[in-house]
Design a protein around this motif. Sequence first.
Motif, short mmCIF file in Angstrom:
data_model
loop_
_atom_site.label_atom_id
_atom_site.label_comp_id
_atom_site.label_asym_id
_atom_site.label_seq_id
_atom_site.Cartn_x
_atom_site.Cartn_y
_atom_site.Cartn_z
N GLN A 1 0.75 -1.05 -0.18
CA GLN A 1 0.04 0.13 0.15
C GLN A 1 0.82 1.28 0.01
O GLN A 1 0.75 2.44 -0.72
CB GLN A 1 -1.03 0.02 1.14
N LEU B 1 -12.09 -5.40 -9.30
CA LEU B 1 -11.12 -4.52 -8.74
C LEU B 1 -11.17 -3.08 -9.60
O LEU B 1 -10.67 -1.96 -8.90
CB LEU B 1 -9.53 -5.05 -9.48
N ILE C 1 -13.78 -1.35 -7.57
CA ILE C 1 -13.38 -1.06 -6.01
C ILE C 1 -12.39 0.35 -6.33
O ILE C 1 -12.41 1.10 -5.41
CB ILE C 1 -12.58 -2.14 -5.40
N VAL D 1 -7.82 0.89 -2.22
CA VAL D 1 -8.52 1.50 -1.05
C VAL D 1 -7.53 2.54 -0.28
O VAL D 1 -7.84 2.99 0.59
CB VAL D 1 -9.27 0.66 -0.12
N SER E 1 -6.35 -4.85 -4.80
CA SER E 1 -7.62 -4.34 -4.03
C SER E 1 -7.26 -3.54 -2.85
O SER E 1 -7.97 -2.67 -2.65
CB SER E 1 -8.72 -5.65 -3.75
N ALA E 2 -6.13 -4.02 -1.99
CA ALA E 2 -6.08 -3.65 -0.86
C ALA E 2 -5.28 -2.27 -1.12
O ALA E 2 -5.27 -1.24 -0.25
CB ALA E 2 -5.09 -4.48 0.14
#
Lengths: 445, 445
Positions: free
Chosen positions: B38, B111, B114, B83, B79-80
Amino acid sequence: MSSQLHLNAFLMGVGHHEAAWRHPRTDARNVLRAGYFQELARIAERGKLDSVFFADLLSVGSRIERNTQTTFEPITLLSAMAVATEHIGLIATASTGYNEPYNLARSLASLDRISGGRAGWNIVTSVGADEAANFGYAELPDHAGRYRRAGEFVEVATALWDSWEPDAVVLDAATGIFADPDKVHTVDHVGERFTVRGPLNVPSSAQGRPLLVQAGSSESGKDFAGRWAEAVFTAQRSIPEGQDFYRDVKARAVAAGRDQDEVKILPGIVPFIAESEAAGRRLEREFTELISPEYALRQLSQMVGVDLTGYPLDAPLPPLPPLEKIQGNKSRYQLVKDLASRESLTIGDLIAELGGGRGHRTVAGTPEQIADDLQRWFEAGAADGFNVMPPYLPGGLTDFVDQVVPILQARGLFRTDYTETTLRGHYGLRPHIGRYARVVAGVGG
Amino acid sequence: MSSQLHLNAFLMGVGHHEAAWRHPRTDARNVLRAGYFQELARIAERGKLDSVFFADLLSVGSRIERNTQTTFEPITLLSAMAVATEHIGLIATASTGYNEPYNLARSLASLDRISGGRAGWNIVTSVGADEAANFGYAELPDHAGRYRRAGEFVEVATALWDSWEPDAVVLDAATGIFADPDKVHTVDHVGERFTVRGPLNVPSSAQGRPLLVQAGSSESGKDFAGRWAEAVFTAQRSIPEGQDFYRDVKARAVAAGRDQDEVKILPGIVPFIAESEAAGRRLEREFTELISPEYALRQLSQMVGVDLTGYPLDAPLPPLPPLEKIQGNKSRYQLVKDLASRESLTIGDLIAELGGGRGHRTVAGTPEQIADDLQRWFEAGAADGFNVMPPYLPGGLTDFVDQVVPILQARGLFRTDYTETTLRGHYGLRPHIGRYARVVAGVGG
């Protein structure tokens, strides 16, 4: 019996009630927003719930125009929810019918690592002809064949999850060794449907492997649960029925060589929470009145295996085909058939009854009444906990977390804070120890 | 030629250099942490880069003990990362060889939703025998067969992404209509390998469909890129070679009926950034010296199709098999063969040369020198931008973002802020308009 309840929140669109998205207490646009689902996970975590869960289908089928569930794939969405939370378990439904074991085992293992050991897998075999048509099948594979494939699929997936011993990753910069190859194993599966060498390309997580969840209630489904499931979602309408199911699945687990505490039984419950029982009933009625009869009739037709189009709503169900002719969800068929005959319900009654819970039990009342109901089931040995299906979201979940959970906590029935870090831990299970893991002390030492 | 550069960051473990994780500038434990990835995405976004990208393999193969890449599945990890960011594009590698089109199209669409329209798909056919063995294949499917399957796979996936018109979701609470069934289409694909009815069960995203990316440089690979790719990652060693490749792929795109600006060519570059050229070279050497020769020899053996075990490092390559015998990555084989003969490199030289870039071009120098190099390639028509492969992470990315990007911005070669919200937008493409979408104005109105 567990000493405390286990609670899962079933997250479905803006609520489990099929008309939820039309009610002013919801905002239907939320079903398109990942941030909304992250917020639901945070609310469930505030309530110290064991887990949240998504159902899934591999099609839109006949439900396009009414179906608010068609928005995200569960594992990708849960990954986004994992990084917004710290404790809550994250359970994805995924099909053994239309995946490769290597790919699905890997995606779930990846979610399990991203979440720090909080992933679960609700194992489904996929019963829809619409789903089959998206994967090259002109007809739905038969019920027994689906369960045979599911059994082999889970054998392969669990072997892959065991393929990395817990201490396989060594990260030794001095010698340049990232992982110890002696602790990473091929699985060399050669079976009826799958040939998979392995190892998996994701190391094992803090809980060893994802929690295995299952929801089938047919004979094959219950056998499968006895063999594999660590949590079972089930639709039970009364305490005696719940007790029978509870004893049945626990006995099958014991027959499969497992401890009966290794499988938790979680009947579904749809709570309409209000300041009085009458207000709860009024709230439920508001939702019932928003059901589209034509859509509900199509749903009911699918459940009972008869096209009910054109039947009057005040008539009883016509004669239904025998159970062995049902290729779809056999337990849901049986439940609807029993409900209709036992309570002499018309088609219209059934639609109202099924709209909120889709076969699951609806309870309307005050927070105390809801808590009393859960406690009764739990203490009667009909449940280890519950699959809480808020009829509307987020309000139905917020009310459960803020009003019902504190009562359960005050009664000593539910944790007041998390004591474990993994999903398996929340459900009272130890980390899974894979088949290749060394005995750390005592033997050979 | 684009008016400005496009920049992708290739995120590989703790760096693209194969010994990166042994160097004191990295922390190898990061490869196990979603939060680290991230953070990398946030660093790339701080630099206004177009996208980040993960390579992928469906096996661990012979690389277990040295391979730091074996940790997450790309789509769940992205996906993590989605966000945790707002603008950066998110490109996942995924195989056409061992997935079902419905499942992969759905995960990528999920994805894409999202992330608000920031997903991309790097299309690979999977060339490893280790991968084949995880999916029931005793041998690797042949090169041509893999590309035929890839072509049909992409046909199906793109049809599924078109199956929801942009305005199909209506959310009309008054009538109870969630989606307009006239704007959700079956795809009814019946082909050599796949039969898929559709529609997909994920509505289309803000960019219409994920960006299509490709990296094959064989003849079939370049044809495929001309037909489908919107961005191409490629290994080019010199400006003349880069110009040839650039013209070749653009010509194939035009031959396939596309505008040449619809495909962006992004050669790989491994930058060692330092305060002087000499310091850059020293830094590169530090990494080279950490390479495990035995592991590197096995990697090189795979590239050239000859087992080099036991060959002395100061000897030249032995005679190699002809190109048509290579079943794996044909373009990488050709590149290594050409490099060895043109520059008279020994096996040991090749290992050092390939360790950082795995065939991609390494540049060591000051931020100005790196920027000069990129500008030369760009202005010579050898690149629309670059696939930046930091040799170590996060430092190599941080230095690029904080030291090289500002120079490119000052020269007007790179955006100073995002002007678009989607990945397609960053790459200068309009939102994809599906085959079923109505003409909004003008016709029939």
